[in-house]
Write a protein that holds these residues in place. Structure first.
Motif, PDB file in Angstrom:
ATOM      1  N   ASP A   1       0.854  -1.180   0.000  1.00 42.94           N
ATOM      2  CA  ASP A   1       0.000   0.000   0.000  1.00 42.94           C
ATOM      3  C   ASP A   1       0.894   1.235   0.000  1.00 42.94           C
ATOM      4  O   ASP A   1       1.971   1.234   0.602  1.00 42.94           O
ATOM      5  CB  ASP A   1      -0.872   0.036   1.263  1.00 42.94           C
TER       6      ASP A   1
ATOM      7  N   SER B   1     -10.876   0.594   2.947  1.00 43.16           N
ATOM      8  CA  SER B   1      -9.592   0.817   2.278  1.00 43.16           C
ATOM      9  C   SER B   1      -9.774   1.682   1.030  1.00 43.16           C
ATOM     10  O   SER B   1      -8.994   2.600   0.774  1.00 43.16           O
ATOM     11  CB  SER B   1      -8.959  -0.532   1.914  1.00 43.16           C
TER      12      SER B   1
ATOM     13  N   GLU C   1      -6.619   3.663  -1.064  1.00 45.24           N
ATOM     14  CA  GLU C   1      -5.449   2.791  -0.993  1.00 45.24           C
ATOM     15  C   GLU C   1      -5.362   1.953  -2.263  1.00 45.24           C
ATOM     16  O   GLU C   1      -6.356   1.439  -2.758  1.00 45.24           O
ATOM     17  CB  GLU C   1      -5.523   1.892   0.239  1.00 45.24           C
TER      18      GLU C   1
END
Length: 187
Positions: A12, A117, A122
């Motif tokens: 990430d 997320s 991300e």
């Protein structure tokens, strides 16, 4: 580790990082120049500034789009037709004598199935490799982490989600083995 290094490692990363934005902005300037240039030597010069590697013997037709450029490595005598898009948050390597049809898309980037997320934007990236002597038909999508083996052919309008072994004809959505390419067909 920098955010750019995290990106290249498939971790990430913060897509708004200053270093990443600088690389992205440089690529955008070079792409604008490239897509407005006709002369073959001028185009080659711009591509060699943009890409990780780009030999004089290879050709990329405009318009061409990528995000970073320096993560793309092109082999000898390779041809990319117009409207190719490369989301190159990981390494994209294309071998020698490869033919890429129009509107082919290479997607190294992806997002989590977890909506929390995705709310944070991300992203994680995995490399794409296309080995020597491959032919990719028009409108093909090649997704992250895929390797296309040497001498294989990907039929137009296919979506490639998994590795393709050498000497194979693949097609469909998702792309599947249609048949093996025999030695007698390669002569």
């Amino acid at each position: 580790m920098t955010e750019f290094e995290n990106m290249l490692e498939g971790q990430d990363f913060d897509g708004g990082d200053k270093e990443i934005n600088k690389i992205r902005d440089t690529a955008a300037i070079l792409l604008q120049q490239l897509n407005q240039t006709i002369g073959s030597q001028q185009r080659t010069d711009i591509l060699q500034q943009l890409m990780g590697s780009m030999p004089n013997s290879s050709i990329i037709r405009s318009p061409f789009s990528c995000e970073f450029g320096k993560t793309i490595f092109i082999g000898e005598n390779t041809f990319l037709n117009m409207n190719v898009v490369m989301l190159d948050g990981a390494k994209i390597s294309i071998g020698n004598n490869v033919l890429v049809g129009p509107s082919v898309q290479f997607y190294c980037a992806s997002h989590s199935l977890n909506f929390q997320s995705r709310r944070k934007w991300e992203t994680f990236c995995k490399p794409i490799a296309v080995e020597d002597d491959v032919w990719i038909g028009g409108n093909v999508v090649i997704n992250q982490g895929v390797t296309i083996g040497a001498r294989s052919v990907i039929a137009a309008n296919s979506v490639v989600n998994s590795d393709v072994p050498p000497d194979s004809l693949y097609g469909g959505t998702p792309a599947k083995l249609i048949r093996r390419i025999h030695e007698s067909e390669q002569e």
